[in-house]
Design a protein around this motif. Structure first.
Motif, PDB file in Angstrom:
ATOM      1  N   THR A 115      33.939  26.277  48.128  1.00 31.69           N
ATOM      2  CA  THR A 115      34.111  27.729  47.739  1.00 31.69           C
ATOM      3  C   THR A 115      35.397  28.163  47.889  1.00 31.69           C
ATOM      4  N   LYS A 116      36.011  29.344  47.291  1.00 33.20           N
ATOM      5  CA  LYS A 116      37.391  30.094  47.371  1.00 33.20           C
ATOM      6  C   LYS A 116      36.892  31.289  47.755  1.00 33.20           C
ATOM      7  N   VAL A 117      37.468  31.756  48.642  1.00 29.90           N
ATOM      8  CA  VAL A 117      36.970  33.110  49.093  1.00 29.90           C
ATOM      9  C   VAL A 117      38.281  33.923  48.817  1.00 29.90           C
ATOM     10  N   LEU A 118      38.026  35.129  48.204  1.00 26.68           N
ATOM     11  CA  LEU A 118      38.783  36.104  47.523  1.00 26.68           C
ATOM     12  C   LEU A 118      38.663  37.403  48.515  1.00 26.68           C
ATOM     13  N   GLU A 119      39.783  38.066  48.662  1.00 28.89           N
ATOM     14  CA  GLU A 119      39.684  39.288  49.326  1.00 28.89           C
ATOM     15  C   GLU A 119      39.237  40.384  48.215  1.00 28.89           C
ATOM     16  N   TYR A 120      38.606  41.302  48.954  1.00 28.73           N
ATOM     17  CA  TYR A 120      38.077  42.469  47.801  1.00 28.73           C
ATOM     18  C   TYR A 120      39.334  42.987  47.349  1.00 28.73           C
ATOM     19  N   GLY A 121      39.218  43.562  46.089  1.00 28.05           N
ATOM     20  CA  GLY A 121      40.338  43.980  45.306  1.00 28.05           C
ATOM     21  C   GLY A 121      41.694  43.325  44.914  1.00 28.05           C
ATOM     22  N   SER A 122      41.492  42.073  45.219  1.00 32.37           N
ATOM     23  CA  SER A 122      42.691  41.325  44.955  1.00 32.37           C
ATOM     24  C   SER A 122      42.723  40.731  43.771  1.00 32.37           C
ATOM     25  N   ARG A 123      44.035  40.724  43.074  1.00 35.22           N
ATOM     26  CA  ARG A 123      44.414  40.676  41.676  1.00 35.22           C
ATOM     27  C   ARG A 123      44.518  39.155  41.568  1.00 35.22           C
ATOM     28  N   VAL A 124      43.644  38.493  40.547  1.00 35.47           N
ATOM     29  CA  VAL A 124      43.369  37.146  40.399  1.00 35.47           C
ATOM     30  C   VAL A 124      43.914  36.635  39.202  1.00 35.47           C
ATOM     31  N   GLN A 125      44.469  35.421  39.423  1.00 40.72           N
ATOM     32  CA  GLN A 125      45.062  34.586  38.177  1.00 40.72           C
ATOM     33  C   GLN A 125      44.283  33.324  38.353  1.00 40.72           C
ATOM     34  N   VAL A 126      43.758  32.838  37.080  1.00 39.86           N
ATOM     35  CA  VAL A 126      43.428  31.412  37.245  1.00 39.86           C
ATOM     36  C   VAL A 126      43.983  30.962  35.966  1.00 39.86           C
ATOM     37  N   ILE A 127      44.588  29.751  36.138  1.00 38.23           N
ATOM     38  CA  ILE A 127      44.908  28.699  34.996  1.00 38.23           C
ATOM     39  C   ILE A 127      43.967  27.367  35.071  1.00 38.23           C
ATOM     40  N   PHE A 128      43.472  27.329  34.002  1.00 40.63           N
ATOM     41  CA  PHE A 128      42.506  26.273  33.637  1.00 40.63           C
ATOM     42  C   PHE A 128      43.166  25.226  32.802  1.00 40.63           C
ATOM     43  N   GLN A 129      43.227  24.125  33.313  1.00 41.80           N
ATOM     44  CA  GLN A 129      43.879  22.925  32.536  1.00 41.80           C
ATOM     45  C   GLN A 129      43.140  21.714  32.469  1.00 41.80           C
ATOM     46  N   ASP A 130      42.789  21.349  31.037  1.00 41.15           N
ATOM     47  CA  ASP A 130      42.210  20.389  30.582  1.00 41.15           C
ATOM     48  C   ASP A 130      42.786  19.140  30.789  1.00 41.15           C
ATOM     49  N   THR A 131      42.004  18.320  31.018  1.00 35.32           N
ATOM     50  CA  THR A 131      42.503  16.574  31.684  1.00 35.32           C
ATOM     51  C   THR A 131      41.959  15.729  30.693  1.00 35.32           C
ATOM     52  N   GLY A 132      42.813  14.593  30.612  1.00 33.92           N
ATOM     53  CA  GLY A 132      42.402  13.366  29.850  1.00 33.92           C
ATOM     54  C   GLY A 132      41.912  12.305  30.731  1.00 33.92           C
ATOM     55  N   THR A 133      41.529  12.354  32.025  1.00 33.43           N
ATOM     56  CA  THR A 133      40.883  11.301  32.730  1.00 33.43           C
ATOM     57  C   THR A 133      40.069  10.323  31.794  1.00 33.43           C
ATOM     58  N   VAL A 146      33.710  36.827  46.891  1.00 32.87           N
ATOM     59  CA  VAL A 146      34.367  37.811  46.972  1.00 32.87           C
ATOM     60  C   VAL A 146      33.984  38.827  48.210  1.00 32.87           C
ATOM     61  N   GLU A 147      34.905  38.914  49.041  1.00 26.85           N
ATOM     62  CA  GLU A 147      34.389  39.495  50.565  1.00 26.85           C
ATOM     63  C   GLU A 147      34.050  41.145  50.097  1.00 26.85           C
ATOM     64  N   ASN A 148      33.271  41.418  51.017  1.00 30.66           N
ATOM     65  CA  ASN A 148      33.210  43.212  51.072  1.00 30.66           C
ATOM     66  C   ASN A 148      34.287  43.780  51.272  1.00 30.66           C
ATOM     67  N   GLY A 149      34.592  44.986  50.370  1.00 27.07           N
ATOM     68  CA  GLY A 149      35.602  45.882  50.840  1.00 27.07           C
ATOM     69  C   GLY A 149      35.255  46.907  51.754  1.00 27.07           C
TER      70      GLY A 149
END
Length: 574
Positions: A453-471, A554-557
Motif C-alpha cells: 500500500t501507499k500511505v497518503l497524508e490527509y489533504g495532500s495534493r497527489v499526481q500519478v503518472i500511469f505508464q503502459d509497458t510493453g513487457t 489516506v490517513e485521517n485529518g
C-alpha cells in the motif's frame, strides 16, 4: 434498402424496473442528504436461455441486468444485500466517492470481507455533490459479468441539465456473456497460467442481438419519435474487453463522462472501457427506418484472441415497418487507437477547474503484464503463458495479492501481517517501457508478489503518472480509482517525458476510470481528502485477477469531518 412503411409500432423498449421506496428524512449533520432511498438486493440465481444454451447466472433480484437505483444529488442510499447463492458476493458502487463511508465501498478483501452464503450486509452512503450516470456491480471473482446495474442520479429539483432537455432517457449497458460458470472460469484460467478465453457474446442490456446463434429475437430496441432528441446513458459493465459503440447514420454528442458534465462534442463512435460511463445525446434526424446500435471490440494488445462478432440493438423509428431491415452501423476497426484518442482529445470539463498548483505526493506507476517462470510440477497444465511461463500483471512490477482479511479492517484495527506500507513511488528501474527492453520475454519479466500500500497524508495534493509497458504487449488499460474522481491533466503515446508532456490545467475532464493509452501514459491529479483504504486497479477483470492493482491509504485529518467512522456492526467476517 428495405421499403419503409408508416404503420405504427408498439413500444418494445426494455423495462428497467426497480425496487424503490423513498422516505424523506431530516438532513444529517454529515453528509447532508436530501431524501433517503431504501433498496432490497437479493443475490439470487436466475435460469436463462441464451445462445442456444440454458444456464444459471448470478443476479440481483433475478434481473439481468439488475435493478436501477434512482436518486438525486445529495440523497442518502441504503441497500440491504442478502446473499442466497452459494457464492461469495459484494457490491461496489462504481464512481460513488464514498465520502466518509469507505466501509461501504465494496471491493472484496480491500474494504470488506465477502458476504457469504446466507449472510446479509447493509450498505449506506450519501451521493455528496454527485449526479450523473454511475453503476453498481459485484466486486468478487468475475460475478460482475451478470451481477450489475445502473445508478441514475438526477440534479437537485429545479436545476436543469446544462444541455437541452431530452425527449427521453435510456440506459444502455454494454456487457459480455459467458456460457461457462464465470467463477469456475476464473479459477481455471488462473490455474492454467494462460490467457482467458474470449466471451461467447457481447450484449446490450443483456441481449446479444441477431448476429449470434439463437438470438434473432434476443435483441434490445429503443423506439424513437422522428425529430426528437434522446439521452443514452452508456455503461460498460463488461469483464475483459473494451468496446466501441455507434448508431448507424446517427451522430453521438458526448455531454457527460464518468458522472461529470463535459463540454459537448460530436462524434460518430465512442469507446468505453469496463468501468466507464458516458452520456450521449442522439437526435432521430434520419429517414424513418430501423438503425443498428452496434457494440464491437477494441483490442489494442497483440496476439490476443477476442470476440469479434458485434452485439446489435435497434434504434427504431415510429412508423418503420415491423420487418424492415436494419441499417448497419459502422464501427472503427478493432485496433483503431486513433479513434479512441480522438474522443479522448474532445473531453473537456464543462467549466474551468481548480487543479492543484503544487504537488505534495508524486507517483510514477508502470502498468502492464508479466511472464513469471514456471514453478509447477505439471507445466503442461499450469504454465500455458508465453514461453511456458505463467501470466501475471503488475503496477511498478508488483503483483497485488488479496489478503485473508480486508486491508481496511487490518489497517483500522492495527492487525499486523496482512499488508505492508511500501508500495514504491516509482519503478526500481527506468528504461524504454513501451518497447520492452530490457524485459523482453522470457528474460527478466518476473513480478514481485505482495499486498503493498501507499500511505497518503490527509489533504495532500497527489499526481500519478500511469505508464503502459510493453513487457508482454502494450495495451490500453482502464485504471479505476475507488473513493475519488481525478482530473486527467495529460496523456500521450510513448514514454512519459516531463520536458515534452503537454498538460491541460484549464478544463481537464474529471473521471474515475482512465484508459491509459496503448503504448502511452496518462497523468491524473486529485486531493486526498477522503480518509480510508482505496483500491486502484485495472478494470479488465483478468488483469485484476493477475494482480494489476495497488492500494492507497489516506490517513485521517483533524476533527470528525476528516476522520473515518467506526465500522458498521454487520460488517461481514472472513
Amino acid at each position: 434498402m428495405a421499403n419503409l412503411a408508416t404503420s405504427m409500432l408498439l413500444c418494445l423498449s426494455l423495462s428497467m424496473s426497480y425496487y424503490l421506496q423513498a422516505f424523506h428524512a431530516m438532513a444529517h449533520e454529515w453528509p447532508g442528504g436530501g431524501s433517503t432511498r431504501f433498496y432490497d438486493f437479493k443475490v439470487q440465481t436466475l435460469r436463462v436461455t441464451k445462445l442456444c444454451n440454458t444456464k444459471e447466472i448470478v443476479t440481483i433480484n433475478r434481473m439481468f441486468p439488475g435493478p436501477v437505483i434512482y436518486a438525486q444529488e445529495d440523497d442518502r442510499i441504503i441497500v440491504k444485500v442478502t446473499n442466497v447463492t452459494p457464492y461469495n458476493a459484494t457490491i461496489h458502487w462504481h464512481g460513488v466517492r464514498q465520502k466518509l463511508s469507505c466501509w461501504f465501498d465494496g471491493p472484496s478483501y480491500i474494504t470488506q470481507c465477502p458476504i457469504q452464503a446466507g449472510q446479509t450486509f447493509t450498505y449506506e452512503f450519501t451521493l455528496v455533490k454527485q449526479k450523473g450516470t454511475f453503476f453498481w456491480h459485484a466486486h468478487v471473482s468475475w460475478l460482475r459479468a451478470t451481477a450489475h446495474g445502473a445508478i441514475v442520479v438526477y440534479p437537485k429539483t429545479g436545476i436543469p441539465y446544462p444541455f437541452k432537455q431530452p425527449y427521453e432517457e435510456h440506459i444502455v449497458i454494454l456487457g459480455e456473456y459467458w456460457l461457462r460458470d464465470v467463477v469456475q472460469l476464473e479459477r481455471q484460467v488462473l490455474a492454467s497460467g494462460g490467457a482467458a478465453p474470449p466471451a461467447d457474446a457481447f450484449t446490450i442490456n443483456g441481449h446479444p442481438g441477431p448476429n449470434y446463434n439463437c438470438s434473432r429475437n434476443d435483441v434490445y430496441r429503443i423506439e424513437v419519435v422522428p425529430g426528437k432528441t434522446y439521452l443514452l446513458r452508456l455503461i460498460n459493465a463488461g469483464l475483459n474487453m473494451e468496446n466501441f459503440f455507434a448508431i448507424a447514420y446517427h451522430n453521438l454528442t458526448v455531454v457527460e463522462v464518468d458522472a461529470e458534465y463535459t463540454k459537448s462534442f460530436t462524434t460518430d463512435s465512442v469507446m468505453l472501457g469496463p468501468g466507464q460511463t458516458m452520456n450521449v445525446l442522439v437526435t432521430a434526424d434520419q429517414p424513418i427506418g430501423k438503425y443498428s446500435m452496434a457494440m464491437g471490440p477494441y483490442m489494442s494488445a497483440q496476439n490476443v484472441s477476442f470476440q469479434n462478432i458485434s452485439a446489435i440493438a435497434y434504434f427504431q423509428y415510429l412508423g418503420a415497418a415491423p420487418n424492415c431491415l436494419s441499417l448497419p452501423a459502422k464501427l472503427p476497426r478493432f485496433n483503431d487507437s486513433l479513434a479512441v484518442m480522438t474522443v479522448m482529445d474532445g473531453l473537456r470539463s464543462l467549466n474551468p477547474v481548480d487543479v492543484p498548483k503544487e504537488i505534495d505526493a508524486s507517483l510514477f506507476v508502470t502498468v502492464g503484464l508479466n511472464i513469471n517462470k514456471c514453478q509447477s510440477k505439471t507445466p503442461q497444465w499450469n504454465c500455458q503463458g508465453t514461453n511456458n511461463g505463467t501470466f501475471a500483471a503488475s503496477m511498478n512490477n508488483i503483483s497485488f495479492v488479496n489478503p485473508t482479511v480486508s486491508v481496511l479492517e487490518a489497517y483500522y484495527k492495527k492487525i499486523g501481517g496482512h499488508f505492508t506500507e511500501d508500495f514504491p513511488d516509482s519503478p526500481l528501474k527506468f528504461y524504454d517501457f513501451v518497447n520492452g527492453a530490457p524485459n523482453n520475454a522470457p528474460n527478466n519479466t518476473q513480478a514481485t508478489n505482495g499486498t503493498r500500500t501507499k500511505v497518503l497524508e490527509y489533504g495532500s495534493r497527489v499526481q500519478v503518472i500511469f505508464q503502459d509497458t510493453g513487457t508482454v504487449t502494450t495495451e490500453n488499460h482502464p485504471i479505476h480509482l475507488h473513493g475519488y474522481s481525478f482530473y486527467v491533466v495529460g496523456y500521450g503515446t510513448g514514454n512519459f517525458n516531463p520536458q515534452t508532456a503537454d498538460f491541460n490545467l484549464i478544463d481537464p475532464p474529471y473521471m474515475n476510470t482512465i484508459g491509459v493509452p496503448v503504448g502511452g501514459w496518462a497523468a491524473i491529479q486529485f486531493v486526498a481528502d477522503n480518509p480510508g483504504v482505496w483500491f486502484m486497479h485495472c478494470h479488465l477483470d483478468i488483469h485484476q485477477s493477475w494482480g494489476l492493482g495497488a492500494v492507497l491509504i489516506v490517513e485521517n485529518g483533524k476533527g470528525e469531518l476528516e476522520t473515518l467512522p467506526h465500522p458498521p456492526a454487520d460488517l461481514p467476517r472472513c
